[in-house]
Design a protein around this motif. Structure first.
Motif, PDB file in Angstrom:
ATOM      1  N   ALA A  14     -32.614   7.346  96.493  1.00 16.38           N
ATOM      2  CA  ALA A  14     -31.826   6.404  96.503  1.00 16.38           C
ATOM      3  C   ALA A  14     -31.746   5.350  95.038  1.00 16.38           C
ATOM      4  O   ALA A  14     -30.775   5.360  94.908  1.00 16.38           O
ATOM      5  CB  ALA A  14     -31.441   5.159  97.663  1.00 16.38           C
ATOM      6  N   ARG A  15     -32.585   5.627  94.681  1.00 14.81           N
ATOM      7  CA  ARG A  15     -32.210   4.486  93.564  1.00 14.81           C
ATOM      8  C   ARG A  15     -32.304   5.520  91.956  1.00 14.81           C
ATOM      9  O   ARG A  15     -32.567   4.982  91.172  1.00 14.81           O
ATOM     10  CB  ARG A  15     -33.771   4.110  93.014  1.00 14.81           C
ATOM     11  N   ALA A  16     -32.399   6.788  92.007  1.00 12.45           N
ATOM     12  CA  ALA A  16     -32.868   8.013  90.998  1.00 12.45           C
ATOM     13  C   ALA A  16     -31.030   7.915  90.558  1.00 12.45           C
ATOM     14  O   ALA A  16     -29.997   8.226  91.205  1.00 12.45           O
ATOM     15  CB  ALA A  16     -32.972   9.788  91.460  1.00 12.45           C
ATOM     16  N   PRO A  17     -30.491   7.435  89.304  1.00 10.19           N
ATOM     17  CA  PRO A  17     -28.926   8.264  88.563  1.00 10.19           C
ATOM     18  C   PRO A  17     -28.650   9.494  89.263  1.00 10.19           C
ATOM     19  O   PRO A  17     -27.776   9.331  89.440  1.00 10.19           O
ATOM     20  CB  PRO A  17     -29.527   8.241  87.778  1.00 10.19           C
ATOM     21  N   LEU A  18     -29.249  10.404  89.448  1.00 11.33           N
ATOM     22  CA  LEU A  18     -28.892  11.995  89.417  1.00 11.33           C
ATOM     23  C   LEU A  18     -27.670  11.629  90.980  1.00 11.33           C
ATOM     24  O   LEU A  18     -27.030  12.191  91.395  1.00 11.33           O
ATOM     25  CB  LEU A  18     -29.952  12.642  89.802  1.00 11.33           C
ATOM     26  N   MET A  19     -29.281  11.034  92.170  1.00  9.04           N
ATOM     27  CA  MET A  19     -28.239  11.002  93.819  1.00  9.04           C
ATOM     28  C   MET A  19     -27.572   9.919  93.951  1.00  9.04           C
ATOM     29  O   MET A  19     -25.794  10.170  94.122  1.00  9.04           O
ATOM     30  CB  MET A  19     -29.353  10.066  94.843  1.00  9.04           C
ATOM     31  N   TRP A  20     -26.838   9.136  92.680  1.00  9.86           N
ATOM     32  CA  TRP A  20     -25.941   8.270  92.628  1.00  9.86           C
ATOM     33  C   TRP A  20     -24.296   8.898  92.173  1.00  9.86           C
ATOM     34  O   TRP A  20     -23.155   8.961  92.639  1.00  9.86           O
ATOM     35  CB  TRP A  20     -26.206   6.293  91.980  1.00  9.86           C
ATOM     36  N   ALA A  21     -25.137   9.551  91.108  1.00  7.34           N
ATOM     37  CA  ALA A  21     -23.707  10.098  90.123  1.00  7.34           C
ATOM     38  C   ALA A  21     -23.364  11.485  91.487  1.00  7.34           C
ATOM     39  O   ALA A  21     -21.908  11.741  91.558  1.00  7.34           O
ATOM     40  CB  ALA A  21     -23.877  10.942  89.288  1.00  7.34           C
ATOM     41  N   ILE A  22     -23.694  12.122  91.911  1.00  3.83           N
ATOM     42  CA  ILE A  22     -23.316  12.960  93.179  1.00  3.83           C
ATOM     43  C   ILE A  22     -22.823  12.559  94.298  1.00  3.83           C
ATOM     44  O   ILE A  22     -21.552  12.640  94.637  1.00  3.83           O
ATOM     45  CB  ILE A  22     -24.877  13.887  93.547  1.00  3.83           C
ATOM     46  N   VAL A  23     -23.113  11.086  94.862  1.00  2.01           N
ATOM     47  CA  VAL A  23     -22.384  10.448  95.968  1.00  2.01           C
ATOM     48  C   VAL A  23     -20.861  10.078  95.466  1.00  2.01           C
ATOM     49  O   VAL A  23     -20.023  10.116  96.215  1.00  2.01           O
ATOM     50  CB  VAL A  23     -23.504   9.147  96.057  1.00  2.01           C
TER      51      VAL A  23
END
Length: 321
Positions: A168-177
């Motif tokens: 949840a803290r990873a920039p990759l996951m935020w980019a996907i969301v």
């Protein structure tokens, strides 16, 4: 075959440049690690966001793709987990990492640059979907089983929760969301901000390949060839074969997405594979598996792309055909 080598040749030459630059001392391992953090924290998230946000929501959400990739990955993981009993005995931690190595691909550093040349900009959609499977299913599963093999460790339930917190803290996951959300809402950034994101996204492919080559410096396979060869075969042959089977079973699905899932599954394991194993004391074994699999992948990926180029549906969507 020359068209295939025109795709894989520059990719592995770029990896070689990173390896030689670091091996010769022109760049240090620390320099490469800084570049790796740039790719993971800025360039790759920018590329993923662009790939998703620039398309209609119906083009970026594909349940069949997610299900086929997840099931194929679980088959590869389960097979290697079971075979690990005969290869390394009762070491559950090492068996978990053998499963991770056979089912988690280097989608960002090698997979995306190759796929971009094969099917064009839609490669980003396939990459995002694969990252969802890896980050929400395969990596938490692997780490929870690895943790369960340690005396006095956290419960597997707690380990899964901790894995999700890290993701949840990873920039990759935020980019996907955010990419999915912008796609669903039909939103777009103001032009100056959009062009800034484009600049970071454009830096992704070449930098990622250079970093991947640098990460291979210092890895050794002496004394472990027989043990890690099974992981290499599972990753490069079993994983894409299992994904292809479930795509056929669950389909139909658009040809570009079929190619995307199979090609990404055929990549060597993720570049940070030994880092996951480091705190468990299994990083040497995993580094050897990473090196062997990456070296063999040039031949297996080239053969796969050659085969796909002769497939009627593949001919209609693969660039250069």
């Amino acid at each position: 075959m020359s068209n295939v080598l025109a795709i894989t040749g520059p990719i592995y030459l770029s990896i070689a440049v990173g390896f030689v630059a670091t091996r010769s001392g022109f760049m240090s391992k620390v320099d490469a690690q800084v570049l790796g953090r740039f790719v993971l924290s800025f360039a790759l998230p920018a590329m993923l966001f662009n790939a998703l946000a620039s398309r209609d929501f119906q083009e970026v959400i594909h349940p069949v793709y997610l299900a086929a990739y997840a099931l194929g990955s679980l088959v590869a993981f389960g097979t290697m987990w079971a075979l690990g009993r005969w290869i390394v005995g009762h070491d559950m931690t090492l068996r978990a990492f053998m499963g991770m190595g056979s089912s988690c691909s280097n989608t960002g550093y090698i997979g995306y640059p190759i796929l971009l040349q094969v099917i064009g900009p839609s490669a980003g959609v396939g990459l995002a979907l694969c990252l969802l499977v890896e980050n929400l299913l395969m990596i938490p599963l692997s780490l929870s089983l690895a943790e369960s093999g340690q005396a006095g460790s956290l419960s597997w339930q707690r380990q899964v929760i901790e894995s999700f917190k890290r993701m949840a803290r990873a920039p990759l996951m935020w980019a996907i969301v955010l990419g999915f959300f912008f796609s669903m809402m039909g939103w777009h950034w103001p032009q100056p901000l959009a062009r800034t994101i484009d600049l970071f996204a454009a830096a992704c492919a070449g930098t990622a390949l250079f970093v991947n080559g640098a990460s291979l410096v210092g890895l050794r396979v002496q004394g472990l060839v027989s043990q890690v060869s099974g992981i290499a075969l599972a990753k490069l042959i079993l994983h894409p074969s299992a994904v292809a089977f479930f795509l056929w079973l669950l389909g139909p699905i658009e040809p570009r997405l079929q190619i995307s899932a199979i090609v990404l599954a055929a990549m060597p394991m993720l570049g940070i594979y030994p880092l996951f194993a480091q705190r468990f004391g299994r990083d040497g074994f995993c580094a050897a598996a990473l090196l062997m699999t990456t070296l063999l992948s040039f031949f297996t990926i080239s053969a796969l792309l050659w085969g796909l180029s002769g497939w009627p549906a593949g001919q209609s969507v693969m660039l250069g055909n």
